[in-house]
Design a protein around this motif. Structure first.
Motif, PDB file in Angstrom:
ATOM      1  N   ASN A 116       0.639  -1.059   0.073  1.00 51.98           N
ATOM      2  CA  ASN A 116       0.174   0.047   0.066  1.00 51.98           C
ATOM      3  C   ASN A 116       0.766   1.263   0.115  1.00 51.98           C
ATOM      4  O   ASN A 116       0.358   2.365  -0.087  1.00 51.98           O
ATOM      5  CB  ASN A 116      -0.983   0.158   1.349  1.00 51.98           C
ATOM      6  CG  ASN A 116      -2.225  -0.513   0.850  1.00 51.98           C
ATOM      7  OD1 ASN A 116      -2.521  -0.770  -0.371  1.00 51.98           O
ATOM      8  ND2 ASN A 116      -3.098  -0.699   1.931  1.00 51.98           N
ATOM      9  N   VAL A 117       2.081   1.275   0.078  1.00 55.06           N
ATOM     10  CA  VAL A 117       2.873   2.483   0.095  1.00 55.06           C
ATOM     11  C   VAL A 117       3.442   2.724  -1.432  1.00 55.06           C
ATOM     12  O   VAL A 117       4.141   2.138  -1.949  1.00 55.06           O
ATOM     13  CB  VAL A 117       4.229   2.033   0.871  1.00 55.06           C
ATOM     14  CG1 VAL A 117       5.086   3.169   0.956  1.00 55.06           C
ATOM     15  CG2 VAL A 117       4.053   1.419   2.489  1.00 55.06           C
ATOM     16  N   ALA A 118       2.953   3.983  -1.732  1.00 58.40           N
ATOM     17  CA  ALA A 118       2.836   4.273  -3.121  1.00 58.40           C
ATOM     18  C   ALA A 118       4.107   4.316  -3.552  1.00 58.40           C
ATOM     19  O   ALA A 118       4.196   4.054  -4.772  1.00 58.40           O
ATOM     20  CB  ALA A 118       2.129   5.555  -3.163  1.00 58.40           C
ATOM     21  N   ASP A 119       5.376   4.903  -2.931  1.00 61.93           N
ATOM     22  CA  ASP A 119       6.307   5.184  -3.592  1.00 61.93           C
ATOM     23  C   ASP A 119       7.370   3.766  -3.369  1.00 61.93           C
ATOM     24  O   ASP A 119       8.600   4.019  -3.774  1.00 61.93           O
ATOM     25  CB  ASP A 119       7.120   6.606  -3.285  1.00 61.93           C
ATOM     26  CG  ASP A 119       7.198   6.335  -1.668  1.00 61.93           C
ATOM     27  OD1 ASP A 119       6.550   5.527  -0.902  1.00 61.93           O
ATOM     28  OD2 ASP A 119       7.815   7.280  -0.971  1.00 61.93           O
ATOM     29  N   ARG A 120       6.782   2.688  -2.726  1.00 62.04           N
ATOM     30  CA  ARG A 120       7.585   1.797  -2.813  1.00 62.04           C
ATOM     31  C   ARG A 120       6.981   0.246  -3.207  1.00 62.04           C
ATOM     32  O   ARG A 120       7.627  -0.569  -3.285  1.00 62.04           O
ATOM     33  CB  ARG A 120       7.937   1.401  -1.213  1.00 62.04           C
ATOM     34  CG  ARG A 120       9.075   2.122  -0.556  1.00 62.04           C
ATOM     35  CD  ARG A 120       9.744   1.309   0.655  1.00 62.04           C
ATOM     36  NE  ARG A 120       8.673   0.928   1.618  1.00 62.04           N
ATOM     37  CZ  ARG A 120       8.845   1.760   2.455  1.00 62.04           C
ATOM     38  NH1 ARG A 120       9.231   3.190   2.866  1.00 62.04           N
ATOM     39  NH2 ARG A 120       7.748   1.563   3.681  1.00 62.04           N
ATOM     40  N   ARG A 121       5.833   0.723  -3.839  1.00 62.64           N
ATOM     41  CA  ARG A 121       4.917  -0.669  -4.273  1.00 62.64           C
ATOM     42  C   ARG A 121       5.787  -1.353  -5.294  1.00 62.64           C
ATOM     43  O   ARG A 121       6.181  -0.791  -6.202  1.00 62.64           O
ATOM     44  CB  ARG A 121       3.673  -0.069  -5.032  1.00 62.64           C
ATOM     45  CG  ARG A 121       2.531   0.076  -4.157  1.00 62.64           C
ATOM     46  CD  ARG A 121       1.259   0.587  -4.774  1.00 62.64           C
ATOM     47  NE  ARG A 121       1.533   0.242  -6.067  1.00 62.64           N
ATOM     48  CZ  ARG A 121       1.052   0.982  -6.984  1.00 62.64           C
ATOM     49  NH1 ARG A 121       0.361   2.082  -6.876  1.00 62.64           N
ATOM     50  NH2 ARG A 121       0.776   0.630  -8.294  1.00 62.64           N
ATOM     51  N   PRO A 122       5.899  -2.495  -4.989  1.00 57.67           N
ATOM     52  CA  PRO A 122       6.422  -3.666  -5.949  1.00 57.67           C
ATOM     53  C   PRO A 122       5.894  -3.716  -7.370  1.00 57.67           C
ATOM     54  O   PRO A 122       6.425  -4.079  -8.425  1.00 57.67           O
ATOM     55  CB  PRO A 122       6.658  -4.910  -5.041  1.00 57.67           C
ATOM     56  CG  PRO A 122       5.481  -4.976  -3.935  1.00 57.67           C
ATOM     57  CD  PRO A 122       5.358  -3.336  -4.079  1.00 57.67           C
ATOM     58  N   ASP A 123       4.600  -3.155  -7.374  1.00 52.26           N
ATOM     59  CA  ASP A 123       3.869  -3.458  -8.782  1.00 52.26           C
ATOM     60  C   ASP A 123       3.871  -1.984  -9.501  1.00 52.26           C
ATOM     61  O   ASP A 123       3.348  -1.993 -10.251  1.00 52.26           O
ATOM     62  CB  ASP A 123       2.516  -4.078  -8.383  1.00 52.26           C
ATOM     63  CG  ASP A 123       1.693  -2.987  -7.575  1.00 52.26           C
ATOM     64  OD1 ASP A 123       2.268  -2.458  -6.581  1.00 52.26           O
ATOM     65  OD2 ASP A 123       0.447  -3.026  -7.744  1.00 52.26           O
ATOM     66  N   ALA A 124       4.534  -1.007  -8.873  1.00 44.84           N
ATOM     67  CA  ALA A 124       4.622   0.240  -9.659  1.00 44.84           C
ATOM     68  C   ALA A 124       5.548   0.420 -10.600  1.00 44.84           C
ATOM     69  O   ALA A 124       6.631  -0.033 -10.605  1.00 44.84           O
ATOM     70  CB  ALA A 124       4.726   1.353  -8.470  1.00 44.84           C
ATOM     71  N   GLY A 125       5.023   1.114 -11.610  1.00 40.80           N
ATOM     72  CA  GLY A 125       5.935   1.627 -12.822  1.00 40.80           C
ATOM     73  C   GLY A 125       6.225   0.543 -13.795  1.00 40.80           C
ATOM     74  O   GLY A 125       5.933  -0.472 -13.557  1.00 40.80           O
ATOM     75  N   ALA A 173      -4.956   7.549 -24.612  1.00 40.05           N
ATOM     76  CA  ALA A 173      -4.284   8.146 -23.698  1.00 40.05           C
ATOM     77  C   ALA A 173      -4.738   8.192 -22.131  1.00 40.05           C
ATOM     78  O   ALA A 173      -6.206   7.982 -21.970  1.00 40.05           O
ATOM     79  CB  ALA A 173      -4.104   9.698 -23.926  1.00 40.05           C
ATOM     80  N   ALA A 174      -4.033   8.402 -21.159  1.00 33.93           N
ATOM     81  CA  ALA A 174      -4.328   8.738 -19.745  1.00 33.93           C
ATOM     82  C   ALA A 174      -5.314   7.600 -19.018  1.00 33.93           C
ATOM     83  O   ALA A 174      -6.141   7.982 -18.351  1.00 33.93           O
ATOM     84  CB  ALA A 174      -5.234   9.813 -19.910  1.00 33.93           C
ATOM     85  N   THR A 175      -5.145   6.312 -19.540  1.00 39.53           N
ATOM     86  CA  THR A 175      -5.798   5.100 -18.852  1.00 39.53           C
ATOM     87  C   THR A 175      -4.986   4.584 -17.968  1.00 39.53           C
ATOM     88  O   THR A 175      -3.692   4.591 -17.950  1.00 39.53           O
ATOM     89  CB  THR A 175      -6.139   4.200 -19.866  1.00 39.53           C
ATOM     90  OG1 THR A 175      -7.134   5.077 -20.921  1.00 39.53           O
ATOM     91  CG2 THR A 175      -6.622   2.817 -19.502  1.00 39.53           C
ATOM     92  N   ALA A 176      -5.431   4.013 -16.892  1.00 39.57           N
ATOM     93  CA  ALA A 176      -4.589   3.499 -15.695  1.00 39.57           C
ATOM     94  C   ALA A 176      -3.786   2.356 -16.313  1.00 39.57           C
ATOM     95  O   ALA A 176      -4.017   1.642 -17.304  1.00 39.57           O
ATOM     96  CB  ALA A 176      -5.680   2.986 -14.461  1.00 39.57           C
ATOM     97  N   ASP A 177      -2.735   1.809 -15.253  1.00 41.50           N
ATOM     98  CA  ASP A 177      -2.060   0.808 -15.498  1.00 41.50           C
ATOM     99  C   ASP A 177      -2.721  -0.591 -15.358  1.00 41.50           C
ATOM    100  O   ASP A 177      -2.971  -0.768 -14.169  1.00 41.50           O
ATOM    101  CB  ASP A 177      -0.707   0.922 -14.545  1.00 41.50           C
ATOM    102  CG  ASP A 177       0.321  -0.183 -14.531  1.00 41.50           C
ATOM    103  OD1 ASP A 177       0.056  -0.779 -15.400  1.00 41.50           O
ATOM    104  OD2 ASP A 177       1.187  -0.241 -13.616  1.00 41.50           O
ATOM    105  N   PRO A 178      -2.833  -1.207 -16.263  1.00 41.65           N
ATOM    106  CA  PRO A 178      -3.596  -2.587 -16.092  1.00 41.65           C
ATOM    107  C   PRO A 178      -2.766  -3.540 -14.908  1.00 41.65           C
ATOM    108  O   PRO A 178      -3.351  -4.426 -14.488  1.00 41.65           O
ATOM    109  CB  PRO A 178      -3.535  -3.273 -17.537  1.00 41.65           C
ATOM    110  CG  PRO A 178      -3.704  -2.032 -18.512  1.00 41.65           C
ATOM    111  CD  PRO A 178      -2.538  -0.964 -17.736  1.00 41.65           C
ATOM    112  N   TRP A 179      -1.387  -3.106 -14.830  1.00 42.44           N
ATOM    113  CA  TRP A 179      -0.887  -4.250 -13.917  1.00 42.44           C
ATOM    114  C   TRP A 179      -0.801  -3.829 -12.636  1.00 42.44           C
ATOM    115  O   TRP A 179      -0.245  -4.595 -11.860  1.00 42.44           O
ATOM    116  CB  TRP A 179       0.566  -4.399 -14.359  1.00 42.44           C
ATOM    117  CG  TRP A 179       0.757  -5.050 -15.744  1.00 42.44           C
ATOM    118  CD1 TRP A 179       1.271  -4.574 -16.976  1.00 42.44           C
ATOM    119  CD2 TRP A 179       0.168  -6.373 -16.260  1.00 42.44           C
ATOM    120  NE1 TRP A 179       1.525  -5.465 -17.781  1.00 42.44           N
ATOM    121  CE2 TRP A 179       0.751  -6.535 -17.680  1.00 42.44           C
ATOM    122  CE3 TRP A 179      -0.546  -7.194 -15.646  1.00 42.44           C
ATOM    123  CZ2 TRP A 179       0.364  -7.874 -18.086  1.00 42.44           C
ATOM    124  CZ3 TRP A 179      -1.029  -8.654 -16.296  1.00 42.44           C
ATOM    125  CH2 TRP A 179      -0.728  -8.526 -17.706  1.00 42.44           C
TER     126      TRP A 179
END
Lengths: 282, 282
Positions: free
Chosen positions: B21-30, B159-165
């Motif tokens: 749940n931690v936005a800047d550490r999320r392992p599924d981010a980016g 454009a501007a659609t959320a990340d499916p992963w």
């Protein structure tokens, strides 16, 4: 409208908006609870609904926008609010009161209205939903939103269905839980289905949604003369996962399914219910 | 399967499941992130999907149920998991690692697969969804679930659609984001619509969903010969609230609306998209 500035988050006048996320203190919990509207759109729906708005709380900016949005709909905020005060607070005070930061920084509160009788909902209705075990607040809210969108006349609650007045249900319904008539059918998990007799006596066909049915929704609607909004029909929907109980399905006039791809788990229950309403009025 | 007991929440082997749940550490981010599956059903979908499951983590009880559930579908957990270890932990350790208490106490993780090209999604497809500005993770997940339920062949992202992963999208999709092919159309908010030319050249009709259209969905489907699953059709859906941009609507073959009650705000965007798929295959 009476605008009252409050700078102290502990001010008791803000109690109806306090600790919204704390399960055992929630002001919207239980039969004696309140109905809480959050955000511009839903607060507007409360003001135009039959509910008696007791008080509003929010920032100066949101007060202005609420006034404008209602004016754009041809309403006067002052006329709608009547004696209800608007507690003008900073965003920081509001966050401290409700217990979390929110961009929906205007709220309103009303007493729960007197529950409707089934017969009151039935009387003028031509299209109803009947829910069993829909215990998810968001799914329930989505169904109210869909009922309003398609012009369904009401929702009847079988056993084990969530509380429509719960804050998250009100929010996800876009406030339509305050406008779409609903009533509890009463009874227990194994007896509530007897309430369907009242619907059948009133000339309703009842269609139970289940992936195991032979007939499609379109076929079932045609069979009972309910296509295109004709006749009186009630759509029975069970909880996500278990679906309707056998008791409920046996009590229904017909069973019907939404045609789906093979091997795929079923649709979200609120989506299925809204597709059934779409088919009804298509 | 390699079952490895871990008692220390700080164990680095659990890092792919840490602080979800931690936005800047999320392992599924980016773009370099991972894909995380939560709960028995979605973990099962990851194991049977084309993704390469790297590791699983969960309680002894959930390991047993995962094995049983997959066996009931005719699969072997051991065969599907291959070399991926199952980190067997207590519920307390798992909560400490992921950062919150959850009843979905089994998880799996895989590397993000190589993004698909638009042409790969287009090739065999007859029914597509094209999304613009769908930036809500749950709505996006619901659309993938609906695409799987109705047998749509893929989703193209404007454009501007959320990340499916993103984890919540994977979860709300019931894991179907791992099975329904999708690709990014590329471009900017005002240029991505040119990608629709590729669809038209491939014989697709594109139908833009908008409440302001004259034609109903059923009329539009009939007009382009797309009723009952015939022909090639792509359904364009915009964000909840603003809807499709004028750019997108102008680029489409036709516009269509879902018939609704007067004076009511529109449906939830994921519900609208799924109703369009229902109409397509009805």
């Amino acid at each position: 409208m009476r605008v009252i500035d409050i700078g102290d988050p502990a001010d008791s006048r803000l109690d109806p908006f306090r600790d919204l996320n704390v399960a055992d203190r929630r002001p919207d919990a239980g039969d004696s609870g309140l109905v809480i509207a959050e955000g511009l759109y839903v607060v507007g729906r409360m003001l135009v609904s039959p509910l008696s708005t007791m008080a509003l709380a929010g920032t100066e900016a949101k007060l202005g926008r609420l006034r404008e949005d209602l004016a754009a709909e041809g309403h006067s905020l002052d006329a709608l609010a009547g004696d209800a005060p608007f507690y003008r607070v900073s965003n920081e005070v509001l966050s401290a009161v409700i217990g979390f930061a929110s961009s929906r920084d205007v709220l309103a509160v009303a007493p729960r209205p007197t529950p409707r009788m089934t017969s009151d909902v039935l009387g003028p209705a031509r299209t109803l939903m009947v829910l069993e075990g829909v215990n998810n607040a968001e799914n329930l809210g989505a169904m109210f939103r869909g009922a309003a969108a398609f012009g369904a006349d009401g929702i009847l609650m079988g056993a084990a269905t969530a509380d429509p007045w719960y804050r998250r249900t009100v929010r996800v319904s876009m406030g339509h839980v305050m406008n779409v008539p609903w009533a509890n059918l009463g009874g227990t998990p194994t007896t509530w289905q007897r309430g369907l007799t009242e619907l059948h006596d009133a000339g309703f066909s009842t269609i139970a949604l289940t992936p195991s049915a032979d007939a499609t929704l379109a076929e079932a609607m045609a069979r009972v003369g309910a296509a295109g909004g004709a006749g009186r029909v009630a759509l029975l929907v069970g909880a996500e996962g278990p679906g309707l109980t056998e008791h409920a399905m046996r009590a229904a006039t017909l069973r019907a399914r939404i045609p789906m791809a093979a091997g795929v788990d079923s649709l979200n229950v609120a989506t299925a219910a809204q597709i059934a309403l779409y088919e009804r009025f298509r």
